[in-house]
Design an enzyme around this catalytic site. Structure first.
Site, PDB file in Angstrom:
ATOM      1  N   CYS A 213       0.832  -1.204   0.000  1.00 14.94           N
ATOM      2  CA  CYS A 213       0.000   0.000   0.000  1.00 14.94           C
ATOM      3  C   CYS A 213       0.871   1.261   0.000  1.00 14.94           C
ATOM      4  O   CYS A 213       1.482   1.592  -1.006  1.00 14.94           O
ATOM      5  CB  CYS A 213      -0.989  -0.045   1.151  1.00 14.94           C
ATOM      6  N   HIS A 297      -3.981  -5.143   0.149  1.00 15.05           N
ATOM      7  CA  HIS A 297      -3.666  -5.683   1.469  1.00 15.05           C
ATOM      8  C   HIS A 297      -3.667  -7.221   1.460  1.00 15.05           C
ATOM      9  O   HIS A 297      -4.712  -7.852   1.635  1.00 15.05           O
ATOM     10  CB  HIS A 297      -4.673  -5.166   2.495  1.00 15.05           C
ATOM     11  N   GLU A 299      -2.676  -9.206   3.650  1.00 14.26           N
ATOM     12  CA  GLU A 299      -2.861  -9.825   4.974  1.00 14.26           C
ATOM     13  C   GLU A 299      -4.315 -10.182   5.253  1.00 14.26           C
ATOM     14  O   GLU A 299      -4.609 -10.833   6.248  1.00 14.26           O
ATOM     15  CB  GLU A 299      -2.333  -8.899   6.067  1.00 14.26           C
TER      16      GLU A 299
END
Length: 324
Positions: A213, A297, A299
Protein backbone atom coordinates in the site's frame (compact mmCIF):
# COMPACT_ATOMS: atom_id res chain seq x y z
CA UNK A 1 -20.19 3.73 5.74
CA UNK A 2 -22.37 3.12 2.67
CA UNK A 3 -24.07 0.03 4.09
CA UNK A 4 -27.19 1.37 5.85
CA UNK A 5 -27.14 -0.78 9.01
CA UNK A 6 -24.03 -0.51 11.18
CA UNK A 7 -23.29 -1.74 14.69
CA UNK A 8 -25.15 -5.06 14.81
CA UNK A 9 -21.85 -7.00 14.88
CA UNK A 10 -20.50 -5.05 17.83
CA UNK A 11 -16.80 -4.68 18.59
CA UNK A 12 -14.18 -7.07 19.95
CA UNK A 13 -10.53 -6.42 20.73
CA UNK A 14 -9.35 -9.42 18.70
CA UNK A 15 -10.23 -7.70 15.45
CA UNK A 16 -8.32 -4.48 16.09
CA UNK A 17 -5.41 -3.87 13.73
CA UNK A 18 -3.57 -1.18 15.71
CA UNK A 19 -2.83 -0.21 19.29
CA UNK A 20 -4.73 3.04 18.74
CA UNK A 21 -7.85 3.99 16.79
CA UNK A 22 -6.73 6.59 14.25
CA UNK A 23 -10.25 7.32 12.98
CA UNK A 24 -11.21 10.98 12.77
CA UNK A 25 -14.95 10.34 12.73
CA UNK A 26 -17.61 7.84 11.70
CA UNK A 27 -20.71 8.68 9.62
CA UNK A 28 -23.50 6.09 9.24
CA UNK A 29 -27.13 5.84 8.20
CA UNK A 30 -28.73 3.57 10.79
CA UNK A 31 -27.28 2.52 14.15
CA UNK A 32 -28.35 -0.96 15.26
CA UNK A 33 -29.98 -1.06 18.69
CA UNK A 34 -28.77 -4.60 19.39
CA UNK A 35 -25.51 -6.52 19.10
CA UNK A 36 -25.80 -10.11 17.91
CA UNK A 37 -22.27 -11.43 17.33
CA UNK A 38 -21.00 -13.88 19.96
CA UNK A 39 -17.48 -12.38 19.90
CA UNK A 40 -18.63 -8.82 20.70
CA UNK A 41 -17.52 -7.33 24.01
CA UNK A 42 -18.97 -3.82 23.54
CA UNK A 43 -21.24 -1.81 21.29
CA UNK A 44 -20.06 0.54 18.58
CA UNK A 45 -21.03 3.70 20.56
CA UNK A 46 -19.18 2.35 23.61
CA UNK A 47 -16.08 1.68 21.52
CA UNK A 48 -16.10 5.15 19.92
CA UNK A 49 -16.59 6.83 23.29
CA UNK A 50 -13.72 4.88 24.85
CA UNK A 51 -11.48 5.78 21.89
CA UNK A 52 -12.63 9.43 21.89
CA UNK A 53 -13.86 9.24 18.29
CA UNK A 54 -16.90 11.26 17.25
CA UNK A 55 -19.74 9.57 15.35
CA UNK A 56 -23.02 10.60 13.78
CA UNK A 57 -25.99 8.60 12.46
CA UNK A 58 -29.24 9.28 10.56
CA UNK A 59 -27.17 10.65 7.66
CA UNK A 60 -28.09 9.67 4.08
CA UNK A 61 -24.75 8.04 3.35
CA UNK A 62 -25.86 6.62 0.00
CA UNK A 63 -26.65 10.13 -1.22
CA UNK A 64 -23.11 11.11 -0.20
CA UNK A 65 -21.76 8.11 -2.09
CA UNK A 66 -23.64 9.06 -5.27
CA UNK A 67 -22.16 12.55 -5.01
CA UNK A 68 -18.64 11.18 -4.56
CA UNK A 69 -19.05 8.93 -7.61
CA UNK A 70 -19.61 12.03 -9.73
CA UNK A 71 -17.26 14.54 -8.15
CA UNK A 72 -14.54 12.35 -6.64
CA UNK A 73 -13.18 12.71 -3.10
CA UNK A 74 -14.55 15.73 -1.25
CA UNK A 75 -13.68 17.31 2.10
CA UNK A 76 -16.30 17.58 4.83
CA UNK A 77 -16.36 18.85 8.40
CA UNK A 78 -17.76 17.04 11.42
CA UNK A 79 -17.92 18.82 14.77
CA UNK A 80 -19.41 18.44 18.26
CA UNK A 81 -19.03 22.18 18.88
CA UNK A 82 -22.57 23.57 18.61
CA UNK A 83 -21.30 27.13 18.78
CA UNK A 84 -19.79 26.86 15.30
CA UNK A 85 -21.91 28.29 12.48
CA UNK A 86 -22.52 26.57 9.16
CA UNK A 87 -20.27 29.15 7.53
CA UNK A 88 -17.41 28.34 9.91
CA UNK A 89 -17.75 24.62 9.21
CA UNK A 90 -17.84 25.27 5.47
CA UNK A 91 -14.69 27.37 5.80
CA UNK A 92 -12.98 24.55 7.71
CA UNK A 93 -13.86 22.08 4.97
CA UNK A 94 -12.86 24.39 2.12
CA UNK A 95 -9.47 25.28 3.59
CA UNK A 96 -8.38 21.76 4.55
CA UNK A 97 -6.20 19.88 2.06
CA UNK A 98 -4.97 16.29 2.18
CA UNK A 99 -2.40 16.71 -0.60
CA UNK A 100 1.02 17.44 0.87
CA UNK A 101 0.17 16.41 4.46
CA UNK A 102 2.42 13.98 6.32
CA UNK A 103 -0.09 11.61 7.90
CA UNK A 104 2.20 8.65 8.61
CA UNK A 105 4.23 10.28 11.40
CA UNK A 106 1.08 10.56 13.51
CA UNK A 107 0.22 6.87 13.27
CA UNK A 108 3.70 5.32 13.49
CA UNK A 109 5.26 3.83 16.62
CA UNK A 110 7.82 6.03 18.40
CA UNK A 111 10.35 3.35 19.39
CA UNK A 112 11.48 0.04 17.84
CA UNK A 113 9.95 -3.15 19.22
CA UNK A 114 9.89 -6.88 18.55
CA UNK A 115 6.73 -8.50 17.18
CA UNK A 116 6.27 -12.14 18.24
CA UNK A 117 2.63 -13.04 17.55
CA UNK A 118 1.50 -15.41 14.83
CA UNK A 119 -1.92 -15.98 13.35
CA UNK A 120 -3.83 -18.02 15.94
CA UNK A 121 -4.10 -21.70 15.04
CA UNK A 122 -7.89 -21.48 14.81
CA UNK A 123 -7.60 -18.74 12.18
CA UNK A 124 -4.63 -20.10 10.19
CA UNK A 125 -5.64 -20.78 6.58
CA UNK A 126 -2.33 -21.40 4.77
CA UNK A 127 -0.57 -24.75 4.75
CA UNK A 128 2.59 -22.99 3.52
CA UNK A 129 2.80 -20.81 6.62
CA UNK A 130 3.47 -23.73 8.95
CA UNK A 131 6.34 -25.01 6.79
CA UNK A 132 8.54 -21.97 7.34
CA UNK A 133 9.31 -22.50 11.02
CA UNK A 134 13.01 -23.25 10.57
CA UNK A 135 13.90 -20.45 8.13
CA UNK A 136 14.53 -17.85 10.82
CA UNK A 137 14.51 -14.81 8.54
CA UNK A 138 14.88 -11.47 10.28
CA UNK A 139 12.58 -8.80 8.81
CA UNK A 140 12.66 -5.13 9.77
CA UNK A 141 9.20 -3.59 9.29
CA UNK A 142 8.87 0.17 8.82
CA UNK A 143 5.71 1.28 10.60
CA UNK A 144 3.90 3.80 8.41
CA UNK A 145 0.63 2.73 10.06
CA UNK A 146 1.20 -1.03 9.91
CA UNK A 147 -1.70 -3.44 10.41
CA UNK A 148 -1.11 -6.11 13.00
CA UNK A 149 -2.13 -8.89 10.67
CA UNK A 150 0.69 -8.05 8.26
CA UNK A 151 3.07 -8.72 11.12
CA UNK A 152 1.17 -11.87 12.13
CA UNK A 153 1.39 -13.25 8.60
CA UNK A 154 5.14 -12.65 8.40
CA UNK A 155 5.54 -14.26 11.81
CA UNK A 156 3.40 -17.20 10.70
CA UNK A 157 5.80 -17.72 7.80
CA UNK A 158 8.67 -18.04 10.27
CA UNK A 159 10.07 -14.52 10.36
CA UNK A 160 11.56 -12.74 13.35
CA UNK A 161 10.25 -9.16 13.15
CA UNK A 162 11.64 -5.86 14.40
CA UNK A 163 9.25 -2.93 13.93
CA UNK A 164 10.78 0.54 13.60
CA UNK A 165 9.27 4.05 13.40
CA UNK A 166 8.60 5.75 10.08
CA UNK A 167 11.58 8.07 10.49
CA UNK A 168 14.09 5.42 11.61
CA UNK A 169 17.43 5.93 9.79
CA UNK A 170 18.09 3.45 7.01
CA UNK A 171 21.71 3.21 8.20
CA UNK A 172 20.51 1.81 11.54
CA UNK A 173 18.37 -0.79 9.76
CA UNK A 174 21.27 -1.87 7.56
CA UNK A 175 23.42 -2.30 10.69
CA UNK A 176 20.92 -4.93 11.90
CA UNK A 177 21.80 -7.01 8.81
CA UNK A 178 18.19 -8.15 8.26
CA UNK A 179 17.20 -10.69 5.61
CA UNK A 180 14.42 -8.39 4.39
CA UNK A 181 12.69 -5.07 4.96
CA UNK A 182 8.95 -4.43 4.88
CA UNK A 183 7.56 -1.01 4.02
CA UNK A 184 4.07 -1.06 5.48
CA UNK A 185 0.70 0.39 4.64
CA UNK A 186 -0.19 3.86 5.86
CA UNK A 187 -2.39 6.89 5.22
CA UNK A 188 -2.08 9.93 3.01
CA UNK A 189 0.07 11.28 0.22
CA UNK A 190 3.42 9.53 -0.44
CA UNK A 191 4.76 12.76 -1.96
CA UNK A 192 4.34 14.45 1.45
CA UNK A 193 6.89 12.19 3.12
CA UNK A 194 10.15 12.62 1.16
CA UNK A 195 12.12 11.35 4.16
CA UNK A 196 10.38 7.98 3.76
CA UNK A 197 11.12 7.92 0.02
CA UNK A 198 14.80 8.59 0.81
CA UNK A 199 14.77 5.72 3.30
CA UNK A 200 13.33 3.34 0.71
CA UNK A 201 15.97 4.50 -1.81
CA UNK A 202 18.78 3.86 0.65
CA UNK A 203 17.60 0.36 1.57
CA UNK A 204 16.42 -0.93 -1.82
CA UNK A 205 19.09 -2.86 -3.70
CA UNK A 206 21.01 -3.75 -0.56
CA UNK A 207 18.34 -5.92 1.11
CA UNK A 208 15.21 -7.65 -0.30
CA UNK A 209 12.22 -5.34 0.23
CA UNK A 210 8.44 -5.77 0.18
CA UNK A 211 6.12 -2.78 0.03
CA UNK A 212 2.41 -2.85 0.86
CA UNK A 213 0.00 0.00 0.00
CA UNK A 214 1.85 3.16 1.15
CA UNK A 215 5.03 1.08 1.00
CA UNK A 216 4.21 0.23 -2.63
CA UNK A 217 3.78 3.91 -3.50
CA UNK A 218 7.00 4.88 -1.73
CA UNK A 219 8.87 2.14 -3.60
CA UNK A 220 7.43 3.38 -6.89
CA UNK A 221 8.75 6.87 -6.18
CA UNK A 222 12.09 5.58 -4.89
CA UNK A 223 12.62 3.65 -8.14
CA UNK A 224 12.05 6.81 -10.18
CA UNK A 225 8.31 6.66 -10.80
CA UNK A 226 5.58 9.06 -9.75
CA UNK A 227 2.28 8.81 -7.88
CA UNK A 228 -1.00 10.63 -8.35
CA UNK A 229 -4.20 11.26 -6.40
CA UNK A 230 -7.08 9.14 -7.67
CA UNK A 231 -10.58 10.52 -8.25
CA UNK A 232 -12.02 8.67 -5.28
CA UNK A 233 -9.52 5.94 -4.52
CA UNK A 234 -10.09 2.24 -3.91
CA UNK A 235 -11.90 1.18 -0.76
CA UNK A 236 -13.44 -2.19 0.10
CA UNK A 237 -12.81 -5.91 0.20
CA UNK A 238 -13.80 -7.05 -3.30
CA UNK A 239 -11.46 -5.46 -5.85
CA UNK A 240 -10.40 -7.86 -8.63
CA UNK A 241 -6.67 -7.82 -9.41
CA UNK A 242 -4.89 -9.83 -12.12
CA UNK A 243 -1.41 -11.25 -11.72
CA UNK A 244 -0.12 -10.53 -15.21
CA UNK A 245 2.44 -13.36 -15.42
CA UNK A 246 0.02 -16.17 -14.49
CA UNK A 247 -3.34 -14.61 -15.37
CA UNK A 248 -4.54 -15.47 -11.87
CA UNK A 249 -7.25 -13.15 -10.56
CA UNK A 250 -7.27 -12.29 -6.87
CA UNK A 251 -10.12 -10.65 -5.01
CA UNK A 252 -8.41 -8.08 -2.85
CA UNK A 253 -8.93 -5.71 0.07
CA UNK A 254 -7.96 -2.13 -0.79
CA UNK A 255 -7.93 1.23 0.98
CA UNK A 256 -5.94 3.99 -0.73
CA UNK A 257 -6.39 7.36 -2.43
CA UNK A 258 -3.09 7.46 -4.35
CA UNK A 259 -1.60 5.20 -7.01
CA UNK A 260 1.67 4.60 -8.84
CA UNK A 261 1.71 5.86 -12.44
CA UNK A 262 2.87 2.75 -14.29
CA UNK A 263 3.91 4.81 -17.34
CA UNK A 264 6.41 6.71 -15.19
CA UNK A 265 8.32 3.64 -14.01
CA UNK A 266 11.84 3.23 -15.43
CA UNK A 267 13.13 0.33 -17.49
CA UNK A 268 13.64 -2.81 -15.42
CA UNK A 269 10.63 -2.22 -13.18
CA UNK A 270 7.85 -4.66 -14.04
CA UNK A 271 4.16 -4.06 -13.38
CA UNK A 272 3.11 -7.42 -11.94
CA UNK A 273 -0.54 -6.76 -11.01
CA UNK A 274 -3.30 -4.56 -12.39
CA UNK A 275 -6.65 -3.58 -10.91
CA UNK A 276 -9.30 -4.95 -13.26
CA UNK A 277 -11.80 -2.22 -12.34
CA UNK A 278 -9.76 0.64 -13.76
CA UNK A 279 -6.46 -0.80 -15.04
CA UNK A 280 -4.38 0.98 -12.41
CA UNK A 281 -1.06 -0.39 -11.17
CA UNK A 282 -1.60 -2.85 -8.31
CA UNK A 283 1.88 -4.36 -7.99
CA UNK A 284 5.45 -3.96 -9.18
CA UNK A 285 8.67 -5.95 -9.12
CA UNK A 286 12.30 -5.07 -9.76
CA UNK A 287 14.26 -8.35 -9.59
CA UNK A 288 17.64 -6.66 -10.10
CA UNK A 289 17.02 -4.60 -6.96
CA UNK A 290 15.37 -7.47 -5.02
CA UNK A 291 12.17 -5.45 -4.65
CA UNK A 292 8.47 -6.26 -4.83
CA UNK A 293 5.29 -4.46 -3.78
CA UNK A 294 1.50 -4.61 -3.82
CA UNK A 295 -0.97 -1.74 -3.75
CA UNK A 296 -3.55 -3.79 -1.84
CA UNK A 297 -3.67 -5.68 1.47
CA UNK A 298 -2.45 -9.30 1.23
CA UNK A 299 -2.86 -9.82 4.97
CA UNK A 300 -6.64 -10.13 4.46
CA UNK A 301 -7.76 -8.50 7.67
CA UNK A 302 -10.51 -7.92 6.90
CA UNK A 303 -10.91 -9.39 3.45
CA UNK A 304 -10.26 -12.46 1.28
CA UNK A 305 -7.17 -14.66 1.55
CA UNK A 306 -6.40 -14.73 -2.20
CA UNK A 307 -3.24 -12.60 -1.94
CA UNK A 308 -1.61 -14.35 1.03
CA UNK A 309 0.92 -16.13 -1.28
CA UNK A 310 2.63 -12.74 -1.61
CA UNK A 311 4.21 -13.37 1.79
CA UNK A 312 5.55 -16.68 0.47
CA UNK A 313 7.03 -14.85 -2.55
CA UNK A 314 8.81 -12.47 -0.17
CA UNK A 315 10.18 -15.48 1.75
CA UNK A 316 11.44 -16.99 -1.53
CA UNK A 317 13.14 -13.71 -2.46
CA UNK A 318 14.95 -13.67 0.90
CA UNK A 319 15.93 -17.33 0.42
CA UNK A 320 17.44 -16.58 -2.97
CA UNK A 321 19.34 -13.61 -1.59
CA UNK A 322 20.68 -15.63 1.33
CA UNK A 323 21.79 -18.33 -1.11
CA UNK A 324 23.90 -15.83 -2.97
Amino acid sequence: MTNPHIGNTGVNSGDEESQECHLGGLIIRSLSNCVSNWRAIETLPEYLKRRNVMGIYDVDTRAITRRLREDGSLVGALSTDTSKTDEELLHAARTWEIVGKDLISGVSCTEPYEWKYRTDDEWEFSAEAGKADTEGFHVVAYDFGVKHNILRRLSSYGCKITVVPSNWPASEVIKLNPDGVLFSNGPGDPSAVPYAVDTVKEVTGKIPVFGICMGHQLLGQALGGSTFKMKFGHHGGNHPVRHIQTGRVEISSQNHNYAVDSASLPEGVEVTHINLNDGSCAGISYPAMKAMSLQYHPESSPGPHDADPAFQRFIEMMKENRGH
